[in-house]
Structure formats: structure tokens, C-alpha cells
Scaffold this active site. Sequence first.
Site, short mmCIF file in Angstrom:
data_model
loop_
_atom_site.label_atom_id
_atom_site.label_comp_id
_atom_site.label_asym_id
_atom_site.label_seq_id
_atom_site.Cartn_x
_atom_site.Cartn_y
_atom_site.Cartn_z
N VAL A 60 -9.97 -50.40 -17.70
CA VAL A 60 -10.04 -49.68 -19.06
C VAL A 60 -8.86 -49.96 -19.90
CG1 VAL A 60 -11.55 -47.69 -18.40
CG2 VAL A 60 -9.02 -47.44 -18.25
N ASN A 86 -13.65 -41.36 -18.15
CA ASN A 86 -13.32 -40.57 -16.71
C ASN A 86 -12.30 -41.23 -15.94
OD1 ASN A 86 -13.99 -39.00 -14.22
ND2 ASN A 86 -14.14 -40.94 -13.37
N SER A 138 -7.72 -31.78 -18.67
CA SER A 138 -7.34 -31.30 -17.29
C SER A 138 -6.78 -29.87 -17.50
CB SER A 138 -6.44 -32.24 -16.47
OG SER A 138 -5.86 -31.53 -15.63
N TYR A 150 1.34 -36.88 -16.88
CA TYR A 150 -0.30 -36.51 -16.96
C TYR A 150 -0.61 -35.47 -17.76
CZ TYR A 150 -4.76 -35.42 -14.66
OH TYR A 150 -5.88 -35.19 -14.15
N ALA A 151 0.18 -34.21 -17.91
CA ALA A 151 0.00 -33.26 -18.80
C ALA A 151 -0.02 -33.65 -20.32
CB ALA A 151 0.80 -32.29 -18.53
N LYS A 154 -3.27 -35.71 -20.91
CA LYS A 154 -4.67 -34.72 -21.01
C LYS A 154 -4.51 -34.06 -22.03
CE LYS A 154 -6.79 -36.22 -17.48
NZ LYS A 154 -7.81 -37.27 -17.55
N ILE A 183 -10.15 -30.08 -8.18
CA ILE A 183 -11.48 -30.66 -7.76
C ILE A 183 -11.14 -31.74 -6.53
CG2 ILE A 183 -13.60 -32.12 -8.40
CD1 ILE A 183 -13.29 -29.76 -10.12
P1 NAP Z 1 -10.20 -40.41 -8.27
O1 NAP Z 1 -11.04 -40.03 -7.17
O2 NAP Z 1 -8.96 -40.95 -8.32
O3 NAP Z 1 -11.06 -41.71 -9.09
C1 NAP Z 1 -10.64 -42.09 -10.49
C2 NAP Z 1 -11.46 -43.56 -10.58
O4 NAP Z 1 -11.04 -44.25 -11.83
C3 NAP Z 1 -11.44 -44.28 -9.48
O5 NAP Z 1 -12.69 -45.06 -9.24
C4 NAP Z 1 -10.32 -45.26 -10.01
O6 NAP Z 1 -10.41 -46.73 -9.41
C5 NAP Z 1 -10.58 -45.61 -11.43
N1 NAP Z 1 -9.74 -46.04 -12.29
C6 NAP Z 1 -8.38 -45.80 -12.26
N2 NAP Z 1 -7.62 -46.72 -13.23
C7 NAP Z 1 -8.75 -47.38 -13.73
C8 NAP Z 1 -8.63 -48.38 -14.59
N3 NAP Z 1 -7.68 -48.81 -15.11
N4 NAP Z 1 -9.81 -48.98 -15.30
C9 NAP Z 1 -10.92 -48.50 -14.43
N5 NAP Z 1 -10.87 -47.57 -13.56
C10 NAP Z 1 -9.89 -47.00 -13.16
O7 NAP Z 1 -10.00 -39.47 -9.50
P2 NAP Z 1 -11.06 -38.06 -10.05
O8 NAP Z 1 -10.35 -36.76 -9.30
O9 NAP Z 1 -12.44 -38.43 -9.70
O10 NAP Z 1 -10.63 -37.96 -11.40
C11 NAP Z 1 -11.57 -38.31 -12.48
C12 NAP Z 1 -11.10 -37.83 -13.88
O11 NAP Z 1 -10.89 -36.36 -13.74
C13 NAP Z 1 -9.63 -38.46 -14.07
O12 NAP Z 1 -9.50 -38.56 -15.50
C14 NAP Z 1 -8.83 -37.12 -13.86
O13 NAP Z 1 -7.61 -37.14 -14.57
C15 NAP Z 1 -9.60 -35.97 -14.23
N6 NAP Z 1 -9.28 -34.79 -13.57
C16 NAP Z 1 -9.26 -34.68 -11.95
C17 NAP Z 1 -8.90 -33.37 -11.71
C18 NAP Z 1 -9.10 -33.13 -10.06
O14 NAP Z 1 -8.73 -32.22 -9.43
N7 NAP Z 1 -9.49 -34.21 -9.31
C19 NAP Z 1 -8.65 -32.50 -12.56
C20 NAP Z 1 -8.63 -32.56 -13.61
C21 NAP Z 1 -9.01 -33.67 -14.14
P3 NAP Z 1 -9.64 -47.15 -7.96
O15 NAP Z 1 -9.95 -46.18 -7.07
O16 NAP Z 1 -10.16 -48.49 -7.86
O17 NAP Z 1 -8.13 -47.20 -8.39
#
Ligand code: NAP
Length: 249
Positions: A60, A86, A138, A150-151, A154, A183
Site C-alpha cells: 500500500v 486495513n 484504533s 501508531y496512536a 490512527k 483483537i
Molecule cells: P495483522 O494480523 O498484522 O495483519 C495486517 C495485514 O496487513 C497483514 O496481512 C500484513 O501483511 C498486511 N500489511 C502490512 N503492511 C502492508 C503493506 N505495506 N501493504 C499491504 N499489506 C500490508 O494485523 P491486524 O491485527 O489484523 O490489523 C488490521 C488493522 O486493524 C490494522 O490497520 C491495525 O492497525 C488495526 N487494528 C488492530 C487491532 C488489534 O487489536 N489487532 C486493534 C486496533 C486496530 P504481512 O503479514 O505480509 O506483513
Amino acid sequence: MGRLEGKVALVTGGCKGIGRAIVNRFLSEGARVCVADYDNDAGKFEDGSKDGPLVFKADVRKRDEIQSVCDKIVATYGQIDILVNNAGIIRDHLLYKMRTSDWDDVMDVHLKGAFFCSQVVQEYMVKERYGRIINLSSTSALGNKGQANYATAKAGIQGFTKTLALELGKYGITANAIAPGFIETDMTKQTANRLGIDFETLIEASKARIPVGRTGKGEDIANAAVFFAEESSSFVNGQVLYVAGGPKA
Ligand code: NAP
């Protein structure tokens, strides 16, 4: 009849975690779904049949790669109705230890990434006079120790969302944000690693602070995403929905 029947969606970072849950839910609601993921592996979707998502390897942070993905989606399906920004990373450190690269990496993926994807996709959406843009913010936008980068990103996503809502509303395009709490994904596993505790211990500690008494799953966020994505949500625009098991500001 699914709630997203006839719609075409692009989910960034959709190969795992929250993105993957959104992909699976959108598919079950009748959408045709495309994924742009940094390090995609078609094997990750081997359970996907011919009705599974179209998966593209794309970063992205690279506008040309996103443009090429969107051109291919439109060549295949003729439209892009829903964008879910996302893709995300964390590079957590207390402020005094945070490197410039930690700051830049997080800003680039979350903010520049959402900017590029939205800018490319809006061109198609404006032509169609229809669109749904859903951005992942977030609860960390409200402040979180170890996450100055990150904060900030977001919180920035929330301003970005509200601005898109103002600019694009007249074209039938809405922009809304989901702000998840804790999550269970690889991202929160990384947090456990940083804290030097196992994931189960982090989950138990988090549960104690969450009013509904449990941590979140990707499906909880996918549920909110369907609400913003469906056609009948056309009067919901520029909102931030905290999905965190309890009230947030
Ligand atoms: P995750 O399990 O780490 O998954 C993130 C995905 O984004 C992975 O598939 C990753 O690919 C991909 N990604 C990272 N950098 C990228 C790039 N430059 N281009 C394209 N794809 C990329 O994270 P998640 O917990 O599902 O989080 C998803 C979203 O929710 C994020 O924006 C995160 O900040 C937000 N969020 C998460 C939580 C939580 O508690 N988990 C809470 C609040 C907000 P690779 O694995 O190949 O690197």
C-alpha cells in the site's frame, strides 16, 4: 440475498487477521472480494473456491502497485464499490527509544497507504457515483504507551476519514472508520512479545479491563464493516465506531 450482493470490495492487508475476517464475511454476504496484501501467499486462501477472493501482491506504500491492482479489478469486475483500508503494522517503543524509521514505517503504511488507496479508488467510485470507504483506526488513537507513532497514525486516520466524508459525500461515497480495541491477531501477539509475556497472559489481563469480559475477534470488526459497507448505510458518513467491548471517547 446477502447484504453486499453485486458489490465489489478491495480489502488491503486481507490475507490474515482482521482483514481476513472482513474478506470472509464480505464473501458470505455476496460480495466479490479482492485483496491487496504486502506479502500475499495464495496458499493462505487455499480454502477459497472459485468464489474466493482475488488476491494481489501489493504494497500500500507504493502508489503504482495499488493503481495496477485497481486497474485489474476494474478490468475483471467493472467496478470497485467498497474499499477497506486495513493494512497495518506496529513498531512499538517508548518515545525515547523510538527510531525515526519506526515513526516513518508506521506513518507510511497507515497514512500514506490509506491516502494512496483512497485516492486511486475514488476515481472509479466518483465515476459510478457510489462508494463505501472504511478505514481502520484504533482505540490507540486515544493514546497508548509505547505507541506514539501508531496512536498518531490512527488519530490521523480519523481526520482523514472525516475529510473524505465531506469531500466525497456528494458523489454517493461515504467514508467511515472502525476503531477496534484488543483483537486477537498476529499484531496483538507482537505486543505480547514486546511485553515479554505469552499471548494467553496478555488476553487474560486485557479481558479484565473490557466491560463485556472478553477480547475481540476479527469477526467482531467484520460485523461493523458490513454495516458501513452496505448500501442502506448511505446516511452514515464520517463516523468513527469504537468496537472495543465497552465505551470509548
Ligand atoms: P495483522 O494480523 O498484522 O495483519 C495486517 C495485514 O496487513 C497483514 O496481512 C500484513 O501483511 C498486511 N500489511 C502490512 N503492511 C502492508 C503493506 N505495506 N501493504 C499491504 N499489506 C500490508 O494485523 P491486524 O491485527 O489484523 O490489523 C488490521 C488493522 O486493524 C490494522 O490497520 C491495525 O492497525 C488495526 N487494528 C488492530 C487491532 C488489534 O487489536 N489487532 C486493534 C486496533 C486496530 P504481512 O503479514 O505480509 O506483513
